[in-house]
Write an enzyme that holds these catalytic residues in place. Structure first.
Site, PDB file in Angstrom:
ATOM      1  N   GLU A   1       0.887  -1.173   0.000  1.00 44.39           N
ATOM      2  CA  GLU A   1       0.000   0.000   0.000  1.00 44.39           C
ATOM      3  C   GLU A   1       0.919   1.216   0.000  1.00 44.39           C
ATOM      4  OE1 GLU A   1      -2.819   0.286   3.322  1.00 44.39           O
ATOM      5  OE2 GLU A   1      -2.592   2.459   3.235  1.00 44.39           O
TER       6      GLU A   1
ATOM      7  N   ARG B   1       1.337  10.121   0.880  1.00 47.63           N
ATOM      8  CA  ARG B   1       1.906  11.135   1.778  1.00 47.63           C
ATOM      9  C   ARG B   1       3.104  11.799   1.128  1.00 47.63           C
ATOM     10  NH1 ARG B   1       1.633   7.640   7.311  1.00 47.63           N
ATOM     11  NH2 ARG B   1      -0.373   6.809   6.662  1.00 47.63           N
TER      12      ARG B   1
ATOM     13  N   LYS C   1     -11.259  -0.070   6.741  1.00 45.46           N
ATOM     14  CA  LYS C   1      -9.992   0.029   7.456  1.00 45.46           C
ATOM     15  C   LYS C   1     -10.328   0.535   8.862  1.00 45.46           C
ATOM     16  CE  LYS C   1      -5.721   2.749   7.281  1.00 45.46           C
ATOM     17  NZ  LYS C   1      -4.520   2.931   6.485  1.00 45.46           N
TER      18      LYS C   1
HETATM   19  C1  3PG Z   1      -1.313   3.906   7.905  1.00 42.69           C
HETATM   20  O1  3PG Z   1      -1.275   4.856   7.152  1.00 42.69           O
HETATM   21  O2  3PG Z   1      -2.087   2.972   7.692  1.00 42.69           O
HETATM   22  C2  3PG Z   1      -0.489   3.927   9.128  1.00 42.69           C
HETATM   23  O3  3PG Z   1       0.313   5.045   9.200  1.00 42.69           O
HETATM   24  C3  3PG Z   1       0.346   2.719   9.327  1.00 42.69           C
HETATM   25  O4  3PG Z   1       0.457   2.643  10.684  1.00 42.69           O
HETATM   26  P1  3PG Z   1       1.782   2.180  11.408  1.00 42.69           P
HETATM   27  O5  3PG Z   1       2.878   3.012  10.808  1.00 42.69           O
HETATM   28  O6  3PG Z   1       1.552   2.467  12.855  1.00 42.69           O
HETATM   29  O7  3PG Z   1       1.970   0.708  11.125  1.00 42.69           O
END
Ligand code: 3PG
Length: 210
Positions: free
Chosen positions: A42, A46, A129
Site C-alpha cells: 500500500e 503522503r 480500514k
Molecule cells: C497507515 O497509514 O495505515 C499507518 O500510518 C500505518 O500505521 P503504522 O505506521 O503504525 O503501522
C-alpha cells in the site's frame, strides 16, 4: 470483482504500508517484499513520489499494489491511472468512495465508529480500514463493533506490530492487518532491501503461525 481482490488481499493477511520519498526506491522495495513472501504494497500518497512508485510496482505484475492515504478524488484518479489496484483512505470520504465505485476499483475507507461503519454499509461496502487501530480502542473495540456489524470485515492499521498482532489475528472479522513495521522508512531511504526482506519474512512467519 472488487470482492475478489479484497479476498486476495485477505489471503495474504498483511498489508505493508509503504512511504516512499523517492520513486527510485520502488523497484528495490517491491523486490524485497516479494523476496520476503509478501507481494503486497500500500503505497501512501503522503509523498509526491506515490503515483510514480505505484506505476513502477504495478508494471511488475506480481505485486498487489494499492494506494494509501488517499484523501480526495484527484488522488483516486492519479492512483488509478498509475495502476493502483485498490484505494485506502484513513477516513470515510463519500466523494472518494463514489469515485472508486465509478472506476470499479476496490476501496477501503477508514471507519472506527458505529456511525461511520453504518455509512460504509449504506455505500455498499463490506470491508473497512480500522484506523488508527491502537488509539481507537484496538482489538477490543473491533470485537465490540463486530457484534452489531456481523458481516463487516476490518483491516486494522496503526500502531500494530510484532508485539500486538496476535490480538488482531485472533478476531475472525479481521481480514487483514496493515502496518509499516516491515518497511521502516529509514531502511527504504538507505536501500537496506535485504533487511526489509528479512523483516517481511519474519512478519509473514508470525501470521502463518496463528
Ligand atoms: C497507515 O497509514 O495505515 C499507518 O500510518 C500505518 O500505521 P503504522 O505506521 O503504525 O503501522
Amino acid at each position: 470483482m472488487s470482492e475478489d481482490l479484497l479476498e486476495t488481499l485477505a489471503s495474504h493477511r498483511l498489508v505493508p504500508v509503504v512511504v516512499l520519498d523517492d520513486a527510485g526506491d520502488a523497484a528495490g522495495l517491491a523486490e524485497a517484499l516479494v523476496a520476503g513472501g509478501l507481494p503486497v504494497a500500500e503505497v501512501t500518497f503522503r509523498t509526491s513520489a506515490a503515483a510514480e512508485a505505484i506505476a513502477v510496482i504495478a508494471k511488475r505484475g506480481d505485486v498487489l499494489v494499492g494506494a494509501g492515504t488517499v484523501l480526495n478524488v484527484q488522488q483516486v484518479d492519479e492512483a488509478f491511472e498509475a495502476g493502483a489496484q485498490y484505494i485506502v483512505s484513513p477516513g470515510l470520504s463519500e466523494a472518494v468512495v463514489h469515485r472508486c465505485q465509478e472506476l470499479g476499483i476496490p476501496v477501503l475507507p477508514g471507519a472506527v465508529t458505529a456511525t461511520e461503519i453504518t455509512r460504509a454499509l449504506e455505500m455498499g461496502l463490506k470491508t473497512v480500514k480500522f484506523f488508527p487501530a491502537e488509539t481507537s480502542g484496538g482489538a477490543a473495540a473491533i470485537k465490540a463493533l463486530s457484534a452489531p456489524f456481523g458481516g463487516v470485515k476490518f483491516v486494522p492499521t496503526g500502531g500494530i506490530g510484532q508485539k500486538n498482532i496476535a490480538e488482531y489475528l485472533a478476531l475472525e472479522c479481521v481480514s487483514a492487518i496493515g502496518g509499516s513495521w516491515m518497511v521502516p522508512k529509514d531502511m527504504v531511504r538507505t536501500q537496506k532491501f535485504d533487511e526489509i526482506a528479512q523483516l517481511t519474512r519474519d512478519a509473514v512467519a508470525l501470521v502463518r503461525k496463528d
